[in-house]
Motif scaffolding. Structure first.
Motif, PDB file in Angstrom:
ATOM      1  N   VAL A   1     -19.048 -36.860 -39.876  1.00  0.00           N
ATOM      2  CA  VAL A   1     -19.403 -35.466 -39.703  1.00  0.00           C
ATOM      3  C   VAL A   1     -20.867 -35.385 -39.294  1.00  0.00           C
ATOM      4  CG1 VAL A   1     -19.716 -33.282 -40.896  1.00  0.00           C
ATOM      5  CG2 VAL A   1     -17.739 -34.699 -41.425  1.00  0.00           C
ATOM      6  N   PHE A   2     -21.126 -34.671 -38.233  1.00  0.00           N
ATOM      7  CA  PHE A   2     -22.489 -34.463 -37.772  1.00  0.00           C
ATOM      8  C   PHE A   2     -22.951 -33.069 -38.151  1.00  0.00           C
ATOM      9  CE2 PHE A   2     -20.962 -37.663 -34.757  1.00  0.00           C
ATOM     10  CZ  PHE A   2     -21.957 -38.616 -34.917  1.00  0.00           C
ATOM     11  N   ILE A   3     -24.198 -32.956 -38.532  1.00  0.00           N
ATOM     12  CA  ILE A   3     -24.802 -31.661 -38.829  1.00  0.00           C
ATOM     13  C   ILE A   3     -25.858 -31.405 -37.768  1.00  0.00           C
ATOM     14  CG2 ILE A   3     -26.213 -30.369 -40.461  1.00  0.00           C
ATOM     15  CD1 ILE A   3     -24.826 -31.977 -42.681  1.00  0.00           C
ATOM     16  N   LEU A   4     -25.810 -30.230 -37.174  1.00  0.00           N
ATOM     17  CA  LEU A   4     -26.760 -29.852 -36.146  1.00  0.00           C
ATOM     18  C   LEU A   4     -27.639 -28.728 -36.711  1.00  0.00           C
ATOM     19  CD1 LEU A   4     -27.440 -30.552 -33.191  1.00  0.00           C
ATOM     20  CD2 LEU A   4     -25.962 -28.655 -32.519  1.00  0.00           C
ATOM     21  N   THR A  62     -34.345 -38.908 -37.065  1.00  0.00           N
ATOM     22  CA  THR A  62     -33.762 -40.032 -37.808  1.00  0.00           C
ATOM     23  C   THR A  62     -32.503 -39.658 -38.578  1.00  0.00           C
ATOM     24  OG1 THR A  62     -35.174 -39.594 -39.728  1.00  0.00           O
ATOM     25  CG2 THR A  62     -36.024 -41.126 -38.077  1.00  0.00           C
ATOM     26  N   ILE A  63     -32.234 -38.354 -38.738  1.00  0.00           N
ATOM     27  CA  ILE A  63     -31.090 -37.975 -39.574  1.00  0.00           C
ATOM     28  C   ILE A  63     -30.058 -37.086 -38.880  1.00  0.00           C
ATOM     29  CG2 ILE A  63     -32.361 -38.252 -41.729  1.00  0.00           C
ATOM     30  CD1 ILE A  63     -32.625 -35.175 -41.816  1.00  0.00           C
ATOM     31  N   ALA A  64     -30.370 -36.587 -37.690  1.00  0.00           N
ATOM     32  CA  ALA A  64     -29.439 -35.691 -36.997  1.00  0.00           C
ATOM     33  C   ALA A  64     -29.352 -36.077 -35.523  1.00  0.00           C
ATOM     34  CB  ALA A  64     -29.901 -34.241 -37.128  1.00  0.00           C
ATOM     35  N   PRO A  65     -28.193 -35.839 -34.917  1.00  0.00           N
ATOM     36  CA  PRO A  65     -28.022 -36.189 -33.509  1.00  0.00           C
ATOM     37  C   PRO A  65     -28.724 -35.224 -32.555  1.00  0.00           C
ATOM     38  CG  PRO A  65     -26.050 -35.125 -34.315  1.00  0.00           C
ATOM     39  CD  PRO A  65     -26.968 -35.306 -35.504  1.00  0.00           C
ATOM     40  N   GLY A  66     -29.252 -34.142 -33.083  1.00  0.00           N
ATOM     41  CA  GLY A  66     -29.921 -33.141 -32.262  1.00  0.00           C
ATOM     42  C   GLY A  66     -30.211 -31.922 -33.101  1.00  0.00           C
ATOM     43  N   ALA A  67     -30.578 -30.841 -32.470  1.00  0.00           N
ATOM     44  CA  ALA A  67     -30.857 -29.589 -33.173  1.00  0.00           C
ATOM     45  C   ALA A  67     -30.617 -28.431 -32.220  1.00  0.00           C
ATOM     46  CB  ALA A  67     -32.297 -29.564 -33.679  1.00  0.00           C
ATOM     47  N   CYS A  68     -30.341 -27.291 -32.793  1.00  0.00           N
ATOM     48  CA  CYS A  68     -30.190 -26.058 -32.022  1.00  0.00           C
ATOM     49  C   CYS A  68     -31.517 -25.306 -32.130  1.00  0.00           C
ATOM     50  CB  CYS A  68     -29.047 -25.229 -32.591  1.00  0.00           C
ATOM     51  SG  CYS A  68     -28.842 -23.651 -31.750  1.00  0.00           S
ATOM     52  N   LEU A  69     -32.255 -25.276 -31.043  1.00  0.00           N
ATOM     53  CA  LEU A  69     -33.551 -24.620 -31.007  1.00  0.00           C
ATOM     54  C   LEU A  69     -33.358 -23.230 -30.422  1.00  0.00           C
ATOM     55  CD1 LEU A  69     -36.601 -25.024 -31.456  1.00  0.00           C
ATOM     56  CD2 LEU A  69     -36.715 -25.966 -29.144  1.00  0.00           C
ATOM     57  N   THR A  70     -33.788 -22.207 -31.153  1.00  0.00           N
ATOM     58  CA  THR A  70     -33.594 -20.830 -30.701  1.00  0.00           C
ATOM     59  C   THR A  70     -34.869 -20.028 -30.880  1.00  0.00           C
ATOM     60  OG1 THR A  70     -32.279 -18.817 -30.964  1.00  0.00           O
ATOM     61  CG2 THR A  70     -32.706 -20.085 -32.957  1.00  0.00           C
ATOM     62  N   SER A  71     -35.023 -19.027 -30.053  1.00  0.00           N
ATOM     63  CA  SER A  71     -36.156 -18.119 -30.196  1.00  0.00           C
ATOM     64  C   SER A  71     -35.713 -16.821 -30.881  1.00  0.00           C
ATOM     65  CB  SER A  71     -36.760 -17.802 -28.829  1.00  0.00           C
ATOM     66  OG  SER A  71     -35.826 -17.088 -28.048  1.00  0.00           O
ATOM     67  N   GLY A  72     -34.461 -16.761 -31.268  1.00  0.00           N
ATOM     68  CA  GLY A  72     -33.961 -15.550 -31.904  1.00  0.00           C
ATOM     69  C   GLY A  72     -33.900 -14.372 -30.943  1.00  0.00           C
ATOM     70  N   GLY A  73     -33.778 -14.665 -29.655  1.00  0.00           N
ATOM     71  CA  GLY A  73     -33.727 -13.603 -28.664  1.00  0.00           C
ATOM     72  C   GLY A  73     -35.090 -13.049 -28.313  1.00  0.00           C
TER      73      GLY A  73
END
Length: 88
Positions: A1-4, A62-73
């Motif tokens: 299971v991956f967490i983003l 080191t712990i996640a395959p990536g991230a969801c980067l957002t500006s919140g609109g």
């Protein structure tokens, strides 16, 4: 299971307090709030938020395959600044 993980660079103390107290499920750590309180100018608060987001993204490598980067609109330019800082 991956967490983003989701990352939102904070642009101001006002935004951070709103998210912390008014948005269910949003976590803004107290040390981050205290850091933002150390700056009067919104521009300085925004720079602080960008730097903290960059640090989180670097740490997540080191712990996640990536991230969801957002500006919140809001300001997309903040995302550009975070990503530009990562490539340095």
């Amino acid at each position: 299971v991956f967490i983003l993980p989701g990352i939102l660079p904070l642009s101001s103390l006002k935004q951070a307090l709103y998210l912390k107290h008014e948005v269910p499920g949003m976590t803004i750590p107290d040390p981050l709030i205290k850091g933002l309180q150390g700056f009067e100018r919104r521009e300085d608060q925004s720079a602080y938020g960008i730097e903290r987001a960059r640090e989180v993204l670097v740490g997540l490598r080191t712990i996640a395959p990536g991230a969801c980067l957002t500006s919140g609109g809001r300001k997309r330019s903040m995302l550009d600044q975070v990503l530009r800082a990562l490539s340095v």
